[in-house]
Each structure stands twice: as C-alpha cells, then as structure tokens.
Design a protein around this motif. Structure first.
Motif, short mmCIF file in Angstrom:
data_model
loop_
_atom_site.label_atom_id
_atom_site.label_comp_id
_atom_site.label_asym_id
_atom_site.label_seq_id
_atom_site.Cartn_x
_atom_site.Cartn_y
_atom_site.Cartn_z
N ASP A 6 0.82 -1.21 0.00
CA ASP A 6 0.00 0.00 0.00
C ASP A 6 0.86 1.26 0.00
O ASP A 6 0.52 2.25 -0.63
N LYS A 7 1.97 1.21 0.73
CA LYS A 7 2.88 2.35 0.84
C LYS A 7 4.32 1.85 0.79
O LYS A 7 4.61 0.77 1.31
N VAL A 8 5.20 2.65 0.21
CA VAL A 8 6.62 2.35 0.16
C VAL A 8 7.37 3.63 0.51
O VAL A 8 7.02 4.71 0.02
N TYR A 9 8.40 3.53 1.36
CA TYR A 9 9.19 4.68 1.76
C TYR A 9 10.67 4.33 1.63
O TYR A 9 11.05 3.16 1.71
N ILE A 55 9.36 7.73 -4.75
CA ILE A 55 9.06 7.17 -3.44
C ILE A 55 9.40 8.23 -2.39
O ILE A 55 10.47 8.85 -2.44
N ILE A 71 4.76 7.21 8.83
CA ILE A 71 4.20 6.19 7.93
C ILE A 71 2.76 5.82 8.30
O ILE A 71 2.06 5.21 7.50
N SER A 72 2.33 6.20 9.48
CA SER A 72 0.95 5.90 9.91
C SER A 72 -0.06 6.92 9.41
O SER A 72 -1.25 6.72 9.55
#
Length: 73
Positions: A6-9, A55, A71-72
């Motif tokens: 769902d998410k990438v950092y 990203i 990230i939350s």
C-alpha cells in the motif's frame, strides 16, 4: 514488486550515521553489507531507484516512534 504494498518509503540516512550503526556491537552481524567503498554496497542504487519511482523519503536519523508517526499518516 511495489504493487504488493500500500505504501513504500525510502529511509535516507547520513553515511556517517549509517556506518556508526553498522559498527554497533549490538548488531548480530556487524558490517554485513559493507565494503571498502562505502557503508552499504547497494545503498546508492536503491536511493536512485527510489527517486526515479517518486518514493517518499524519510530521514532515518529520526526515532522509530517518529518514523512510525510518519508512515501511519
């Protein structure tokens, strides 16, 4: 593989801090992934890929709690 998440950092870290952490006696495998050319042999490649894929970068010198807050969101 990005589509699996769902998410990438990308956690961006200062090379000196990265080397300090890699040399820590608390690590199970000190210096794993390091060579004479830099702290992590694949770090520059990953950073370039993250930039190309837009990203979001996170400052890895932040505390785990601060990173979790980012990230939350």
């Amino acid at each position: 593989m990005f589509e699996l998440f769902d998410k990438v950092y990308f956690l961006k870290i200062d090379p000196e801090l990265q080397m300090e952490r890699l040399k820590s006696p608390l690590r199970p495998n000190p210096l794993m992934g390091a060579n004479d050319n830099g702290p992590v042999v694949w770090g520059a490649w990953l950073e370039q890929m993250a930039r190309e894929k837009n990203i979001p970068f996170i400052d890895a010198s932040k505390t785990p709690m601060q990173i979790h807050e980012i990230i939350s969101q």
